[in-house]
Design a protein around this motif. Sequence first.
Motif, PDB file in Angstrom:
ATOM      1  N   SER A 173      32.247  35.351  36.644  1.00  0.00           N
ATOM      2  CA  SER A 173      33.363  34.798  37.056  1.00  0.00           C
ATOM      3  C   SER A 173      34.281  34.762  35.908  1.00  0.00           C
ATOM      4  O   SER A 173      35.464  34.761  36.047  1.00  0.00           O
ATOM      5  N   ASP A 174      33.646  34.766  34.768  1.00  0.00           N
ATOM      6  CA  ASP A 174      34.692  34.814  33.516  1.00  0.00           C
ATOM      7  C   ASP A 174      34.887  36.433  33.209  1.00  0.00           C
ATOM      8  O   ASP A 174      34.042  37.012  32.796  1.00  0.00           O
ATOM      9  N   VAL A 175      36.010  36.706  33.383  1.00  0.00           N
ATOM     10  CA  VAL A 175      36.488  38.219  33.207  1.00  0.00           C
ATOM     11  C   VAL A 175      35.988  38.640  31.862  1.00  0.00           C
ATOM     12  O   VAL A 175      35.414  39.916  31.754  1.00  0.00           O
ATOM     13  N   THR A 198      32.721  38.248  39.762  1.00  0.00           N
ATOM     14  CA  THR A 198      32.275  37.551  40.958  1.00  0.00           C
ATOM     15  C   THR A 198      33.085  36.378  40.973  1.00  0.00           C
ATOM     16  O   THR A 198      33.768  35.933  39.989  1.00  0.00           O
ATOM     17  N   GLY A 201      37.939  34.412  43.497  1.00  0.00           N
ATOM     18  CA  GLY A 201      38.853  33.432  44.009  1.00  0.00           C
ATOM     19  C   GLY A 201      39.670  33.995  45.166  1.00  0.00           C
ATOM     20  O   GLY A 201      39.217  34.899  45.768  1.00  0.00           O
ATOM     21  N   TYR A 204      45.152  36.419  46.011  1.00  0.00           N
ATOM     22  CA  TYR A 204      46.065  36.711  44.837  1.00  0.00           C
ATOM     23  C   TYR A 204      45.518  36.542  43.449  1.00  0.00           C
ATOM     24  O   TYR A 204      45.501  37.685  42.637  1.00  0.00           O
ATOM     25  N   ALA A 205      44.827  35.426  43.223  1.00  0.00           N
ATOM     26  CA  ALA A 205      44.326  35.525  42.012  1.00  0.00           C
ATOM     27  C   ALA A 205      43.176  36.350  41.566  1.00  0.00           C
ATOM     28  O   ALA A 205      42.871  36.957  40.476  1.00  0.00           O
ATOM     29  N   ILE A 207      42.494  39.289  42.981  1.00  0.00           N
ATOM     30  CA  ILE A 207      42.963  40.721  42.766  1.00  0.00           C
ATOM     31  C   ILE A 207      43.219  40.808  41.258  1.00  0.00           C
ATOM     32  O   ILE A 207      42.893  41.822  40.612  1.00  0.00           O
ATOM     33  N   ILE A 208      44.011  39.888  40.804  1.00  0.00           N
ATOM     34  CA  ILE A 208      44.566  39.894  39.311  1.00  0.00           C
ATOM     35  C   ILE A 208      43.107  39.856  38.348  1.00  0.00           C
ATOM     36  O   ILE A 208      43.004  40.737  37.420  1.00  0.00           O
ATOM     37  N   ARG A 209      42.295  39.209  38.670  1.00  0.00           N
ATOM     38  CA  ARG A 209      41.003  38.956  37.870  1.00  0.00           C
ATOM     39  C   ARG A 209      40.137  40.197  37.840  1.00  0.00           C
ATOM     40  O   ARG A 209      39.770  40.573  36.757  1.00  0.00           O
ATOM     41  N   ALA A 211      41.110  43.379  38.981  1.00  0.00           N
ATOM     42  CA  ALA A 211      41.820  44.613  38.375  1.00  0.00           C
ATOM     43  C   ALA A 211      41.745  44.444  36.892  1.00  0.00           C
ATOM     44  O   ALA A 211      41.390  45.514  36.175  1.00  0.00           O
ATOM     45  N   ALA A 212      41.889  43.212  36.372  1.00  0.00           N
ATOM     46  CA  ALA A 212      41.857  42.974  34.737  1.00  0.00           C
ATOM     47  C   ALA A 212      40.483  43.623  34.302  1.00  0.00           C
ATOM     48  O   ALA A 212      40.168  44.498  33.454  1.00  0.00           O
ATOM     49  N   GLY A 215      39.141  47.161  35.672  1.00  0.00           N
ATOM     50  CA  GLY A 215      40.366  48.091  35.115  1.00  0.00           C
ATOM     51  C   GLY A 215      39.806  48.358  33.832  1.00  0.00           C
ATOM     52  O   GLY A 215      39.945  49.447  33.302  1.00  0.00           O
ATOM     53  N   SER A 229      35.569  41.578  44.900  1.00  0.00           N
ATOM     54  CA  SER A 229      35.093  40.239  45.497  1.00  0.00           C
ATOM     55  C   SER A 229      36.299  39.320  45.865  1.00  0.00           C
ATOM     56  O   SER A 229      36.762  38.997  44.696  1.00  0.00           O
TER      57      SER A 229
END
Lengths: 345, 345
Positions: A173-175, A198, A201, A204-205, A207-209, A211-212, A215, A229
Amino acid sequence: MATRRIYVGGVPIGGGAPVTVQSMTNTRTEDIEATCAQIAAMRQAGCDIVRTAVPNAQAARALKEIVRRCGCPVVADIHFDYKLALQAAEAGAAKIRINPGNIGSAEKVRMVADACRERGLPIRIGVNGGSLEKDLLSRYGLTAEAMYESAMRHVRLLEQAAFTDICISVKASDVRLCVAAYRLMAQKTDFPLHIGVTEAGTEYAGIIRSAAGIGALLCDGIGDTIRISLTADPVRECMAGNELLRALGLRKNGVRIVSCPTCGRTRIDLIDIAQAVEKRLAGIDRDVTVAVMGCAVNGPGEAREADFGMAGGNREGLLFRKGEIVGKVPMDRIVDALCAMVEEG
Amino acid sequence: MATRRIYVGGVPIGGGAPVTVQSMTNTRTEDIEATCAQIAAMRQAGCDIVRTAVPNAQAARALKEIVRRCGCPVVADIHFDYKLALQAAEAGAAKIRINPGNIGSAEKVRMVADACRERGLPIRIGVNGGSLEKDLLSRYGLTAEAMYESAMRHVRLLEQAAFTDICISVKASDVRLCVAAYRLMAQKTDFPLHIGVTEAGTEYAGIIRSAAGIGALLCDGIGDTIRISLTADPVRECMAGNELLRALGLRKNGVRIVSCPTCGRTRIDLIDIAQAVEKRLAGIDRDVTVAVMGCAVNGPGEAREADFGMAGGNREGLLFRKGEIVGKVPMDRIVDALCAMVEEG
């Protein structure tokens, strides 16, 4: 390093195959109608491979009918219970997600490996930063090394059962940890990688995590299949996954709108215009880039790179087509004119 | 390579300073009330530095009052016109965004450089893949090298005017090109970098593209200040920028919810629970991680890493606190119980 290729049903993963989008149903698998309806919606949203939890024998039985009806490869997600893995393989799953280290004995691992080998089914080893072995945690801490070592333990168990048709995920869960773990896997092995962040969240959050993290990996050519996820409808996972692949030029089909952020120079309602264009062109499945630009400063330059484009003005806007100005249109007709041009091709 | 440090008003950029969030107003700058109201909303959403277009002398005059009232550094965004740059510096801008190669003459560049140096204002050079010089495009194509060379031309013009208080952006709408251009800048120079993907599109697609590109760079330690460009309200840009920094552990403050994607094992409505928890805890500005997990498979493991957590069950859920189980609560009271625990700290 180029990864080996595996096949999930007819869908290739790794070895230079196009990156695929996965997601997981959240219906009760035993509820065949609900699960098939959800899978249909997921496929509509661009899901290439569907995963379904198989937590009990009833779900394994339902899987057979789901596989028959849904028309795309179905991965059976299994924890701990080798019998469920055997039943899922028997029921027609296209891949089994199970961690051999949690099955209980080498004999049980061998039975699962044999059942998969006979049917040509790959196995995904899914390491999760949240459930690493205690001895690895105390030796390495919660690090990329610990996740790599955990994955390789599972790999060795399968290899001891002469099974090598393997795909691996090392999610956290840590990117940054997640990115580091996948980079280590890619550096040290040639297994095809299923990538994802994983417990990402809410939509909104998450997708950002996702995609980062995903990506960052895809930018470096790491990742053969992806799952975003989200604590949300899996259809939203598929949409986001496809959008991410499109953002990185890894999936074509459909309209890509590039539009500038509005600024104090913008004299038109670009937010409305961009959304109207996006909506009207949503059904087009040709690969087209459309620029919707607010002003003369960056507009013409960017529109030059796009297949079609407009640059707004006070009363009139310019239309571009592959870099050439093709018309000047009153602003109240610019959406129509631009979309008509795109639709005509 | 570590970047040099510049100061935008009192806010440091580069040289190990925390990564900051920027956004740009889209009101008419001349409309002081509207612009100040928008800046207030942007600051509320976590904007550290605000940029405002200064397209004419009236906007430059308005800038003075905006700077006086808004309480955060304001960057003046200027294209082509050196007089507007001088007026913006005079009006109290904290940084000038202008490309010296477009000003017209070495003498004009010197005047802008002198005006900024006297007041301690840095200049951002903003290269955009959509408006590169033709000779660079024909020599390099639309590549990272072309963008790097374009930036360095502008840099040399400022350096000839003895000005070195510089920050650089090399934005493109193509995410991979954008990432490659920034990597080249970071490899070859030590200028602080303002990173972003330009013309990113509507909010949904734009967040995905920006998180992928900016996220990839930040994962590697590249980027000193970020802007997420969206064709949307700039408040949404600030929210997304902050969420991205939080996702990468670069900004603390506030509650980070980790929640698992729901699956066929989930027997509770985790989407509702996670959203309810996120909403109820939105006002907390302590740095807290809260895990909202659907089942026993990954739940307890992940909740161990979080400050607080719950793992759902059929009728009752478990509450965790720094890895220790602190209670078992009926599911209809789990949101209350979890939030109360977080609020008490």
